[in-house]
Write an enzyme that holds these catalytic residues in place. Structure first.
Site, PDB file in Angstrom:
ATOM      1  CG  HIS A  81      -1.939  -1.104   1.177  1.00 13.19           C
ATOM      2  ND1 HIS A  81      -2.783  -1.378   2.228  1.00 13.19           N
ATOM      3  CD2 HIS A  81      -2.237  -2.029   0.218  1.00 13.19           C
ATOM      4  CE1 HIS A  81      -3.548  -2.413   1.919  1.00 13.19           C
ATOM      5  NE2 HIS A  81      -3.222  -2.828   0.711  1.00 13.19           N
ATOM      6  CG  HIS A 238      -7.662  -3.291  -2.022  1.00 17.63           C
ATOM      7  ND1 HIS A 238      -7.099  -2.308  -1.223  1.00 17.63           N
ATOM      8  CD2 HIS A 238      -6.956  -4.426  -1.756  1.00 17.63           C
ATOM      9  CE1 HIS A 238      -6.119  -2.826  -0.503  1.00 17.63           C
ATOM     10  NE2 HIS A 238      -6.020  -4.117  -0.813  1.00 17.63           N
ATOM     11  CG  ASP A 242      -3.250  -5.225  -3.154  1.00 19.81           C
ATOM     12  OD1 ASP A 242      -2.898  -4.342  -2.336  1.00 19.81           O
ATOM     13  OD2 ASP A 242      -4.012  -6.167  -2.852  1.00 19.81           O
ATOM     14  CG  HIS A 265       0.259  -9.619  -2.972  1.00 19.32           C
ATOM     15  ND1 HIS A 265       0.337  -8.302  -3.363  1.00 19.32           N
ATOM     16  CD2 HIS A 265      -0.627  -9.648  -1.935  1.00 19.32           C
ATOM     17  CE1 HIS A 265      -0.455  -7.563  -2.600  1.00 19.32           C
ATOM     18  NE2 HIS A 265      -1.049  -8.357  -1.738  1.00 19.32           N
TER      19      HIS A 265
END
Length: 310
Positions: A81, A238, A242, A265
């Site tokens: 973030h 969101h 990321d 991720h």
């Protein structure tokens, strides 16, 4: 505000405190200005000799729950973030000091970090930025996960998510990244999770700092948070946040169109490694800043520039 050609840093140190979403531990964080060509580095002030580490994809050691960098026995967890904020505001150089291994989750979005950076102010530095310019497509897929990057005159991201849940289903968001777009449209979007997963993580000693104050919690047919969502498509926004944080670990800004579908991720990190392997698909450009910070770039890249402070 469009493309920034000068390197940038924060104008003064700024500080905040919070808890780690997984550790539940209190952590203090300070962002310091840093000199030209310093890059983004994290320093653990709670450890002997205060070791530091560069925020680069080669330093990533775990992507199971968040993006974690590590070196020589120490780690910095959940950096995505804050890294998204540095990228979204075109900040190239900063030193981040924390006194624990996990970054504070704040409200689950990047908005508190964005507010911190705006409070500090952003300072142009007398040195050029270096850009990755995509010349040929790079596509990377496994099953239904996909990341591709294509030549473009700007940095653009198109993100698609799919969940077997009536409140999320398929969501798509595509935008060119600028300071204003990032600040208003992306960074307020909070991390989210499903109630049954949250309860399971608690049983395994994870998400100790997680609460309705910092996570959007989704039950079978509703958002549990009393105030609901900040955007109707907050979930995909969101995921884009990321992505911006993860792809900033290339170490330089990108000129290209990033297309992401059902990634996370771990898959983002795998793509970064593939990106560096395919060196014939991109090149780097550096431009010496001039008074207006405009004209020289047009000899190298086709996108439009705007005036910035010398």
């Amino acid at each position: 505000m469009g493309i920034h050609l000068n390197q940038r840093t924060v104008a003064k140190p700024v500080h905040c405190s919070g808890i780690g979403v997984h550790s539940g531990k209190q952590v203090n964080l300070t962002i310091h200005p840093a000199p030209i060509n310093h890059g983004i580095k994290f320093r653990r002030t709670d450890l002997l000799n205060s070791p530091s580490i560069s925020a680069h994809f080669n330093m990533v050691v775990d992507t199971s729950l968040a993006t974690v960098i590590g070196y020589d026995g120490f780690i910095i967890s959940t950096i995505e973030h804050l890294m998204a904020c540095f990228s979204g505001f075109s900040i190239d150089n900063a030193l981040v000091e924390i006194d624990a291994y996990e970054m504070p989750i704040m409200d689950g979005s990047a908005a508190p970090f964005a507010g911190l950076i705006k409070t500090a102010g952003i300072m142009d530095q007398d040195a050029p930025r270096c850009f990755f310019t995509v010349k040929k497509p790079i596509e990377f897929s496994h099953g239904d996960k996909f990341v591709g990057i294509y030549p473009a005159n700007e940095f653009r991201i198109s993100c698609t998510i799919e969940y077997d849940h009536p409140l999320i289903a398929t969501q798509h968001f595509s935008t060119t990244i600028s300071d204003q777009v990032f600040d208003q449209e992306i960074c307020p979007a909070r991390t989210f999770g499903f109630l049954h997963e949250y309860e399971q993580m608690k049983r395994f000693g994870l998400a100790r700092g997680g609460s309705l104050d910092n996570v959007v919690v989704v039950d079978r047919d509703q958002v549990v948070n009393p105030d609901g969502l900040r955007f109707s498509d907050e979930f995909v926004r969101h995921k884009m946040l990321d992505c911006i944080g993860d792809f900033s670990l290339l170490g330089m800004p990108i000129q290209g169109h990033l297309v992401v579908r059902k990634s996370g991720h771990a898959f983002n990190h795998a793509f970064l490694k593939e990106f560096f392997i395919q060196k014939n698909a991109w090149e780097t450009h550096m431009v010496q800043p001039t008074g207006s910070n405009e004209a020289p770039w047009q000899n190298h890249l086709p996108f439009q520039t705007v005036s910035a402070k010398p």
